[in-house]
Write a protein that holds these residues in place. Sequence first.
Motif, PDB file in Angstrom:
ATOM      1  N   ILE A  55     -16.193  17.824 -93.218  1.00 36.93           N
ATOM      2  CA  ILE A  55     -14.890  17.154 -93.232  1.00 36.93           C
ATOM      3  C   ILE A  55     -14.174  17.538 -94.525  1.00 36.93           C
ATOM      4  CG2 ILE A  55     -13.721  14.926 -93.211  1.00 36.93           C
ATOM      5  CD1 ILE A  55     -16.184  13.817 -91.713  1.00 36.93           C
ATOM      6  N   LEU A  56     -13.091  18.278 -94.403  1.00 36.95           N
ATOM      7  CA  LEU A  56     -12.443  18.872 -95.558  1.00 36.95           C
ATOM      8  C   LEU A  56     -11.294  18.005 -96.081  1.00 36.95           C
ATOM      9  CD1 LEU A  56     -12.233  22.552 -94.259  1.00 36.95           C
ATOM     10  CD2 LEU A  56     -14.035  21.500 -95.651  1.00 36.95           C
ATOM     11  N   PRO A  57     -10.969  18.130 -97.391  1.00 38.73           N
ATOM     12  CA  PRO A  57      -9.794  17.420 -97.914  1.00 38.73           C
ATOM     13  C   PRO A  57      -8.548  17.823 -97.135  1.00 38.73           C
ATOM     14  CG  PRO A  57     -11.124  18.320 -99.701  1.00 38.73           C
ATOM     15  CD  PRO A  57     -11.678  18.897 -98.433  1.00 38.73           C
ATOM     16  N   GLY A  58      -7.723  16.856 -96.784  1.00 38.30           N
ATOM     17  CA  GLY A  58      -6.519  17.148 -96.031  1.00 38.30           C
ATOM     18  C   GLY A  58      -6.688  17.088 -94.530  1.00 38.30           C
ATOM     19  N   ASP A  59      -7.940  17.034 -94.050  1.00 36.18           N
ATOM     20  CA  ASP A  59      -8.180  16.896 -92.616  1.00 36.18           C
ATOM     21  C   ASP A  59      -7.685  15.538 -92.115  1.00 36.18           C
ATOM     22  OD1 ASP A  59      -9.347  19.363 -92.430  1.00 36.18           O
ATOM     23  OD2 ASP A  59     -11.396  18.635 -92.143  1.00 36.18           O
ATOM     24  N   ALA A  60      -7.339  15.482 -90.846  1.00 31.94           N
ATOM     25  CA  ALA A  60      -7.055  14.191 -90.221  1.00 31.94           C
ATOM     26  C   ALA A  60      -8.322  13.339 -90.249  1.00 31.94           C
ATOM     27  CB  ALA A  60      -6.581  14.398 -88.792  1.00 31.94           C
ATOM     28  N   PRO A  61      -8.201  12.019 -90.169  1.00 29.43           N
ATOM     29  CA  PRO A  61      -9.397  11.168 -90.212  1.00 29.43           C
ATOM     30  C   PRO A  61     -10.401  11.535 -89.116  1.00 29.43           C
ATOM     31  CG  PRO A  61      -7.415   9.844 -90.421  1.00 29.43           C
ATOM     32  CD  PRO A  61      -6.960  11.220 -90.066  1.00 29.43           C
ATOM     33  N   LEU A 211     -18.081  -5.579 -63.541  1.00 27.87           N
ATOM     34  CA  LEU A 211     -18.093  -4.269 -62.888  1.00 27.87           C
ATOM     35  C   LEU A 211     -19.482  -3.623 -62.929  1.00 27.87           C
ATOM     36  CD1 LEU A 211     -14.686  -2.829 -64.176  1.00 27.87           C
ATOM     37  CD2 LEU A 211     -15.165  -4.034 -62.042  1.00 27.87           C
ATOM     38  N   GLY A 212     -20.489  -4.394 -63.378  1.00 23.42           N
ATOM     39  CA  GLY A 212     -21.863  -3.906 -63.322  1.00 23.42           C
ATOM     40  C   GLY A 212     -22.434  -3.364 -64.609  1.00 23.42           C
ATOM     41  N   PHE A 213     -21.726  -3.528 -65.727  1.00 22.21           N
ATOM     42  CA  PHE A 213     -22.195  -3.009 -67.017  1.00 22.21           C
ATOM     43  C   PHE A 213     -22.796  -4.130 -67.860  1.00 22.21           C
ATOM     44  CE2 PHE A 213     -19.240   0.088 -65.522  1.00 22.21           C
ATOM     45  CZ  PHE A 213     -19.661   1.310 -66.031  1.00 22.21           C
ATOM     46  N   GLU A 214     -23.791  -3.769 -68.655  1.00 20.32           N
ATOM     47  CA  GLU A 214     -24.400  -4.702 -69.592  1.00 20.32           C
ATOM     48  C   GLU A 214     -24.481  -4.052 -70.972  1.00 20.32           C
ATOM     49  OE1 GLU A 214     -25.096  -7.799 -69.255  1.00 20.32           O
ATOM     50  OE2 GLU A 214     -24.702  -7.949 -67.093  1.00 20.32           O
ATOM     51  N   ILE A 215     -24.457  -4.890 -71.999  1.00 21.15           N
ATOM     52  CA  ILE A 215     -24.519  -4.368 -73.368  1.00 21.15           C
ATOM     53  C   ILE A 215     -25.902  -3.799 -73.644  1.00 21.15           C
ATOM     54  CG2 ILE A 215     -24.457  -4.989 -75.817  1.00 21.15           C
ATOM     55  CD1 ILE A 215     -22.325  -7.074 -75.130  1.00 21.15           C
ATOM     56  N   TRP A 216     -25.928  -2.544 -74.070  1.00 23.53           N
ATOM     57  CA  TRP A 216     -27.181  -1.923 -74.511  1.00 23.53           C
ATOM     58  C   TRP A 216     -27.436  -2.248 -75.979  1.00 23.53           C
ATOM     59  CZ3 TRP A 216     -27.450   2.102 -78.234  1.00 23.53           C
ATOM     60  CH2 TRP A 216     -28.752   2.559 -78.473  1.00 23.53           C
ATOM     61  N   ASN A 217     -26.402  -2.118 -76.799  1.00 27.20           N
ATOM     62  CA  ASN A 217     -26.572  -2.383 -78.230  1.00 27.20           C
ATOM     63  C   ASN A 217     -25.200  -2.434 -78.895  1.00 27.20           C
ATOM     64  OD1 ASN A 217     -27.867  -2.862 -80.625  1.00 27.20           O
ATOM     65  ND2 ASN A 217     -29.090  -0.995 -80.617  1.00 27.20           N
ATOM     66  N   GLU A 218     -25.164  -3.035 -80.073  1.00 30.94           N
ATOM     67  CA  GLU A 218     -23.976  -2.938 -80.900  1.00 30.94           C
ATOM     68  C   GLU A 218     -23.898  -1.539 -81.498  1.00 30.94           C
ATOM     69  OE1 GLU A 218     -24.332  -6.082 -83.756  1.00 30.94           O
ATOM     70  OE2 GLU A 218     -23.378  -7.541 -82.422  1.00 30.94           O
ATOM     71  N   VAL A 219     -22.668  -1.088 -81.776  1.00 32.43           N
ATOM     72  CA  VAL A 219     -22.478   0.216 -82.402  1.00 32.43           C
ATOM     73  C   VAL A 219     -21.517   0.066 -83.576  1.00 32.43           C
ATOM     74  CG1 VAL A 219     -22.982   1.593 -80.352  1.00 32.43           C
ATOM     75  CG2 VAL A 219     -20.647   0.787 -80.738  1.00 32.43           C
ATOM     76  N   ASN A 220     -21.691   0.914 -84.547  1.00 33.55           N
ATOM     77  CA  ASN A 220     -20.839   0.911 -85.732  1.00 33.55           C
ATOM     78  C   ASN A 220     -19.766   1.982 -85.604  1.00 33.55           C
ATOM     79  OD1 ASN A 220     -22.399  -1.045 -87.468  1.00 33.55           O
ATOM     80  ND2 ASN A 220     -23.993   0.458 -87.036  1.00 33.55           N
ATOM     81  N   VAL A 221     -18.572   1.638 -86.038  1.00 35.33           N
ATOM     82  CA  VAL A 221     -17.437   2.558 -85.989  1.00 35.33           C
ATOM     83  C   VAL A 221     -16.866   2.678 -87.395  1.00 35.33           C
ATOM     84  CG1 VAL A 221     -15.200   3.066 -84.944  1.00 35.33           C
ATOM     85  CG2 VAL A 221     -16.905   1.737 -83.657  1.00 35.33           C
ATOM     86  N   ALA A 222     -16.563   3.902 -87.801  1.00 35.54           N
ATOM     87  CA  ALA A 222     -15.907   4.113 -89.089  1.00 35.54           C
ATOM     88  C   ALA A 222     -14.916   5.263 -88.957  1.00 35.54           C
ATOM     89  CB  ALA A 222     -16.919   4.415 -90.187  1.00 35.54           C
ATOM     90  N   VAL A 223     -13.747   5.063 -89.536  1.00 36.48           N
ATOM     91  CA  VAL A 223     -12.739   6.118 -89.611  1.00 36.48           C
ATOM     92  C   VAL A 223     -12.749   6.603 -91.055  1.00 36.48           C
ATOM     93  CG1 VAL A 223     -10.324   6.704 -89.276  1.00 36.48           C
ATOM     94  CG2 VAL A 223     -11.383   4.949 -87.843  1.00 36.48           C
ATOM     95  N   VAL A 224     -13.100   7.881 -91.257  1.00 33.10           N
ATOM     96  CA  VAL A 224     -13.368   8.356 -92.615  1.00 33.10           C
ATOM     97  C   VAL A 224     -12.505   9.566 -92.973  1.00 33.10           C
ATOM     98  CG1 VAL A 224     -15.736   7.509 -92.460  1.00 33.10           C
ATOM     99  CG2 VAL A 224     -15.255   9.914 -91.955  1.00 33.10           C
ATOM    100  N   ARG A 225     -12.274   9.705 -94.283  1.00 35.81           N
ATOM    101  CA  ARG A 225     -11.596  10.865 -94.852  1.00 35.81           C
ATOM    102  C   ARG A 225     -12.420  11.433 -95.999  1.00 35.81           C
ATOM    103  NH1 ARG A 225      -6.233  12.164 -93.912  1.00 35.81           N
ATOM    104  NH2 ARG A 225      -4.952  10.628 -92.760  1.00 35.81           N
ATOM    105  N   ARG A 226     -12.173  12.661 -96.348  1.00 33.85           N
ATOM    106  CA  ARG A 226     -12.796  13.293 -97.506  1.00 33.85           C
ATOM    107  C   ARG A 226     -11.923  13.015 -98.731  1.00 33.85           C
ATOM    108  NH1 ARG A 226     -15.835  18.201 -98.353  1.00 33.85           N
ATOM    109  NH2 ARG A 226     -16.030  18.450-100.611  1.00 33.85           N
ATOM    110  N   ARG A 227     -12.541  12.566 -99.803  1.00 35.45           N
ATOM    111  CA  ARG A 227     -11.822  12.382-101.064  1.00 35.45           C
ATOM    112  C   ARG A 227     -11.321  13.733-101.565  1.00 35.45           C
ATOM    113  NH1 ARG A 227     -13.200   7.318-103.322  1.00 35.45           N
ATOM    114  NH2 ARG A 227     -15.139   6.437-102.510  1.00 35.45           N
ATOM    115  N   THR A 228     -10.164  13.733-102.206  1.00 32.78           N
ATOM    116  CA  THR A 228      -9.635  14.973-102.779  1.00 32.78           C
ATOM    117  C   THR A 228     -10.301  15.252-104.115  1.00 32.78           C
ATOM    118  OG1 THR A 228      -7.819  13.725-103.792  1.00 32.78           O
ATOM    119  CG2 THR A 228      -7.435  14.722-101.616  1.00 32.78           C
TER     120      THR A 228
END
Length: 228
Positions: A55-61, A211-228
Amino acid sequence: MTELLNRVVWSALATRQNPFSQGTRHARRFDPQVSPFASAKDNSEEALSALQELILPGDAPSFLLQADEIRLPGKLVAEKTALGVLMIEKAAIAPPAKHAEILPLSVEDIPEMVALAELTKPGPFTTRTPELGSFFGVRFDGQLAAMGGTRLSLTGYREISGLCTHPDFQGRGLASALTLHVASRIRAEGDTPFLHAYADNHGAIALYRKLGFEIWNEVNVAVVRRRT
């Protein structure tokens, strides 16, 4: 199952969706023009360092999505974090016999698909996201009213994603019909359908349970950027 689903992005990029992959054996990301998702293979120092260099500086998140704890190397910073759930189909429910006609979407439909996604915010969606799977839609008087399709694909599993309905057509059960339609196609091809929802979106989770779905597990989400 646990090993594959703990890091679904990595599992997809390391197997079926490798043609869209950029990176090394320690960290990978989708071609950013296709999808912003990325993943380290694990939380080892070597893998996290590889993710940092990918993930390069200036890249989109970039978006990280995994059941495992998200750890970031020093040069990556999280702009946003959230808790989600990964849900797996446990009971196969047939699509409704009588409903609005569901049609396959093609390259010609992409401008409308992107516009609908930008309006309704179902998750990251670019002009090339439809390359990751098959998408379907419902039209009324020629207007794209709702859509849904498949995104992540890994050994034995395929993700239902991009589900959204234009505000003018909500309340007609279009998202449910599309979910069941896509799930039935995934099953017909020998895979198990799964999907994601934010953990605090109780309405969506309740609907997916119906609709027939069950929770398998919690998941973590992060939106990240590279520091300049």
